[in-house]
Write a protein that holds these residues in place. Structure first.
Motif, PDB file in Angstrom:
ATOM      1  N   GLN A  43       0.812  -1.228   0.000  1.00  0.00           N
ATOM      2  CA  GLN A  43       0.000   0.000   0.000  1.00  0.00           C
ATOM      3  C   GLN A  43       0.835   1.263   0.000  1.00  0.00           C
ATOM      4  O   GLN A  43       0.368   2.304  -0.423  1.00  0.00           O
ATOM      5  CB  GLN A  43      -1.003   0.012   1.160  1.00  0.00           C
ATOM      6  N   ASP A  44       2.091   1.193   0.443  1.00  0.00           N
ATOM      7  CA  ASP A  44       2.926   2.391   0.482  1.00  0.00           C
ATOM      8  C   ASP A  44       3.616   2.686  -0.843  1.00  0.00           C
ATOM      9  O   ASP A  44       4.329   3.670  -0.967  1.00  0.00           O
ATOM     10  CB  ASP A  44       3.964   2.292   1.596  1.00  0.00           C
ATOM     11  N   SER A  45       3.435   1.829  -1.826  1.00  0.00           N
ATOM     12  CA  SER A  45       4.035   1.953  -3.166  1.00  0.00           C
ATOM     13  C   SER A  45       5.554   1.851  -3.146  1.00  0.00           C
ATOM     14  O   SER A  45       6.196   2.132  -4.146  1.00  0.00           O
ATOM     15  CB  SER A  45       3.631   3.271  -3.848  1.00  0.00           C
ATOM     16  N   GLN A  46       6.142   1.484  -2.020  1.00  0.00           N
ATOM     17  CA  GLN A  46       7.597   1.352  -1.904  1.00  0.00           C
ATOM     18  C   GLN A  46       8.023  -0.088  -1.652  1.00  0.00           C
ATOM     19  O   GLN A  46       8.914  -0.594  -2.324  1.00  0.00           O
ATOM     20  CB  GLN A  46       8.124   2.229  -0.765  1.00  0.00           C
ATOM     21  N   LEU A  47       7.418  -0.732  -0.664  1.00  0.00           N
ATOM     22  CA  LEU A  47       7.817  -2.086  -0.290  1.00  0.00           C
ATOM     23  C   LEU A  47       7.218  -3.110  -1.244  1.00  0.00           C
ATOM     24  O   LEU A  47       6.087  -2.953  -1.708  1.00  0.00           O
ATOM     25  CB  LEU A  47       7.344  -2.408   1.124  1.00  0.00           C
ATOM     26  N   GLU A  48       7.995  -4.150  -1.503  1.00  0.00           N
ATOM     27  CA  GLU A  48       7.457  -5.289  -2.242  1.00  0.00           C
ATOM     28  C   GLU A  48       6.415  -5.951  -1.344  1.00  0.00           C
ATOM     29  O   GLU A  48       6.620  -6.083  -0.134  1.00  0.00           O
ATOM     30  CB  GLU A  48       8.582  -6.271  -2.590  1.00  0.00           C
ATOM     31  N   TYR A  49       5.300  -6.352  -1.925  1.00  0.00           N
ATOM     32  CA  TYR A  49       4.211  -6.933  -1.145  1.00  0.00           C
ATOM     33  C   TYR A  49       4.421  -8.436  -1.000  1.00  0.00           C
ATOM     34  O   TYR A  49       4.096  -9.206  -1.890  1.00  0.00           O
ATOM     35  CB  TYR A  49       2.885  -6.628  -1.818  1.00  0.00           C
ATOM     36  N   PHE A  50       5.007  -8.828   0.137  1.00  0.00           N
ATOM     37  CA  PHE A  50       5.141 -10.225   0.492  1.00  0.00           C
ATOM     38  C   PHE A  50       3.936 -10.540   1.364  1.00  0.00           C
ATOM     39  O   PHE A  50       3.870 -10.114   2.515  1.00  0.00           O
ATOM     40  CB  PHE A  50       6.458 -10.490   1.217  1.00  0.00           C
ATOM     41  N   GLN A  51       3.000 -11.262   0.830  1.00  0.00           N
ATOM     42  CA  GLN A  51       1.686 -11.465   1.436  1.00  0.00           C
ATOM     43  C   GLN A  51       1.670 -12.650   2.392  1.00  0.00           C
ATOM     44  O   GLN A  51       2.154 -13.736   2.059  1.00  0.00           O
ATOM     45  CB  GLN A  51       0.673 -11.705   0.317  1.00  0.00           C
ATOM     46  N   GLN A  52       1.094 -12.454   3.557  1.00  0.00           N
ATOM     47  CA  GLN A  52       0.911 -13.543   4.507  1.00  0.00           C
ATOM     48  C   GLN A  52      -0.145 -14.497   3.962  1.00  0.00           C
ATOM     49  O   GLN A  52      -1.092 -14.080   3.317  1.00  0.00           O
ATOM     50  CB  GLN A  52       0.518 -12.995   5.882  1.00  0.00           C
ATOM     51  N   LEU A  53       0.014 -15.769   4.224  1.00  0.00           N
ATOM     52  CA  LEU A  53      -0.969 -16.774   3.801  1.00  0.00           C
ATOM     53  C   LEU A  53      -1.504 -17.570   4.988  1.00  0.00           C
ATOM     54  O   LEU A  53      -2.073 -18.640   4.807  1.00  0.00           O
ATOM     55  CB  LEU A  53      -0.352 -17.715   2.766  1.00  0.00           C
ATOM     56  N   LYS A  54      -1.346 -17.026   6.187  1.00  0.00           N
ATOM     57  CA  LYS A  54      -1.893 -17.694   7.364  1.00  0.00           C
ATOM     58  C   LYS A  54      -3.406 -17.520   7.404  1.00  0.00           C
ATOM     59  O   LYS A  54      -4.141 -18.425   7.786  1.00  0.00           O
ATOM     60  CB  LYS A  54      -1.260 -17.130   8.645  1.00  0.00           C
TER      61      LYS A  54
END
Length: 180
Positions: A43-54
């Motif tokens: 959402q910050d347009s900076q960090l790569e989105y590594f998504q939780q799958l829990k």
């Protein structure tokens, strides 16, 4: 009025891409910490989105308390009195159940650190880590020390605050409240 029931960890994650799995957790390669690279920015347009799958849906159950947590609490309490047996047995069982090699530490500090490491993996995204840090500040993993550069360098460094501030509404509603 009506209240919607649902898993808000999932809501914050999918709805806003705002739960980014940190480097330390991604490096664990542990089935208790599932994640994926969503191949887009957070959402910050900076960090790569590594998504939780829990939590993969609003109906994914959220563990509030469990026998497993009670086992960790009992093992930690016994360890604090010098009895290492419950902690070593729990560490061995949880490592084996999750495909990890046997633990070989023998000192009280190493056993506590390993117990806290297994607990952090087990209860990842369950809001228990800050309590672990308060009880065992030198044994709780995945918490960068104060002064460590923040993962977004423009934000500075990690600080030393380990608790949430008292909400303003509570401060003004309590005439006996005074800041330390």
């Amino acid at each position: 009025g009506k209240r919607a029931l649902g898993n808000q960890a999932y809501g914050f994650d999918i709805g806003s891409n705002s739960i980014v799995v940190p480097d330390a957790y991604r490096a664990l390669n542990d089935p208790r910490v599932p994640w994926r690279d969503a191949n887009r920015r957070a959402q910050d347009s900076q960090l790569e989105y590594f998504q939780q799958l829990k939590y993969v849906g609003y109906s994914t159950p959220v563990r509030i308390a469990s026998g497993l947590e009670a086992s960790y609490i009992a093992a930690e309490a016994k360890l604090q009195t010098g009895d290492q047996s419950a902690a070593l047995a729990l560490i061995a069982a949880r490592r084996a159940a999750n495909g990890r090699p046997a633990f070989t530490g023998t000192t009280p500090a190493a056993i506590l650190a390993e117990l806290m490491d297994q607990r952090a993996r087990e209860f990842w995204l369950e809001a228990k880590h800050i309590g672990d840090l308060a009880r065992n500040p030198t044994a709780t993993p995945y918490v960068p020390p104060a002064g460590t550069a923040f993962y977004k360098p423009a934000q500075g460094s990690f600080g030393s605050v380990t608790c949430f501030p008292v909400p303003f509404a509570e401060v003004i509603a309590n005439p006996n409240f005074s800041k330390p």
